[in-house]
Design an enzyme around this catalytic site. Sequence first.
Site, PDB file in Angstrom:
ATOM      1  N   SER A   1       0.952  -1.068   0.040  1.00  0.00           N
ATOM      2  CA  SER A   1      -0.038   0.175   0.094  1.00  0.00           C
ATOM      3  C   SER A   1       1.024   1.321  -0.097  1.00  0.00           C
ATOM      4  O   SER A   1       2.273   1.182   0.465  1.00  0.00           O
ATOM      5  CB  SER A   1      -1.021   0.017   1.270  1.00  0.00           C
ATOM      6  OG  SER A   1      -1.545   1.210   1.372  1.00  0.00           O
TER       7      SER A   1
ATOM      8  N   TYR B   1      -2.112  -1.064  10.500  1.00  0.00           N
ATOM      9  CA  TYR B   1      -2.197  -1.469   8.864  1.00  0.00           C
ATOM     10  C   TYR B   1      -0.900  -0.810   8.328  1.00  0.00           C
ATOM     11  O   TYR B   1      -0.406  -1.354   7.572  1.00  0.00           O
ATOM     12  CB  TYR B   1      -3.374  -0.666   8.157  1.00  0.00           C
ATOM     13  CG  TYR B   1      -3.583  -1.031   6.832  1.00  0.00           C
ATOM     14  CD1 TYR B   1      -4.042  -2.305   6.582  1.00  0.00           C
ATOM     15  CD2 TYR B   1      -3.168   0.017   5.886  1.00  0.00           C
ATOM     16  CE1 TYR B   1      -4.016  -2.475   5.012  1.00  0.00           C
ATOM     17  CE2 TYR B   1      -3.307  -0.301   4.582  1.00  0.00           C
ATOM     18  CZ  TYR B   1      -3.850  -1.454   4.167  1.00  0.00           C
ATOM     19  OH  TYR B   1      -3.893  -1.675   2.859  1.00  0.00           O
TER      20      TYR B   1
END
Length: 245
Positions: free
Chosen positions: A129, A142
């Site tokens: 990401s 995350y």
Amino acid sequence: MLEGKRILITGAARGIGLAVAKAATANGARVVVADIDAAALSVQPLPQVIMDVSDAVSAAAGVSNAVQMLGGLDGLVNNAGILDESHAAEVTVARFEQVLSINLTSILRVSQAALPHLSGHGAIVNTLSTQAMFGQGNSVAYATAKGGGLNLTRAMAVDFAPQGVRVNAVAPGFIDTRMAIMADGAHEHATDWFLGIYIGHRKIPLARPGTPADCAGAFLFLLSDMAAYITGQCLVVDGGLTATY
């Protein structure tokens, strides 16, 4: 691009994983899709295995089943993951470790199970990401997992190179998947702040969120022989998000 390649993709019942599976199949690969969500997986017209990437026994069994179905393995996409909205001052250690187990340690679990079948010719691609490169509020677990995944990709690339296995990553930006649905049920890409900052003021220079299909080509390239001399790298697919500030 992938004629004759045999590829296992985790977290492929929907979203980016499913888009990569469809694109790989259209480009000549034989694909097995893996996911923990049996119901979502069952509606996909592709060979499939149930896999819990947070469990070493399940991960190993899933890889073994996929290898049997395909008759070998040439590529692995570690795409499974979960989103988490946690503030650093409030997240519990249990939740933090759960997110890391699913989003980070799972890459190692599945890759270790797949390595003997990939040796000499294989390619691994990890889904990261843009949060692997910078911090974001309420995303401590995350972002930590994705940042760890970036260096894990590099370390695996070095360690697996003697066995002829390449390891790379793709880092998507704002992509229209179920991860774009926030904790309150709102779609992130429809909020006023997203439309104003990321679209209106072109924080995303291409002025739109991406689609899973927008990401697929990066995975196919890194899995293919066109990337035969590329390892330890991360290809960002974000519409230009990380090119600005």
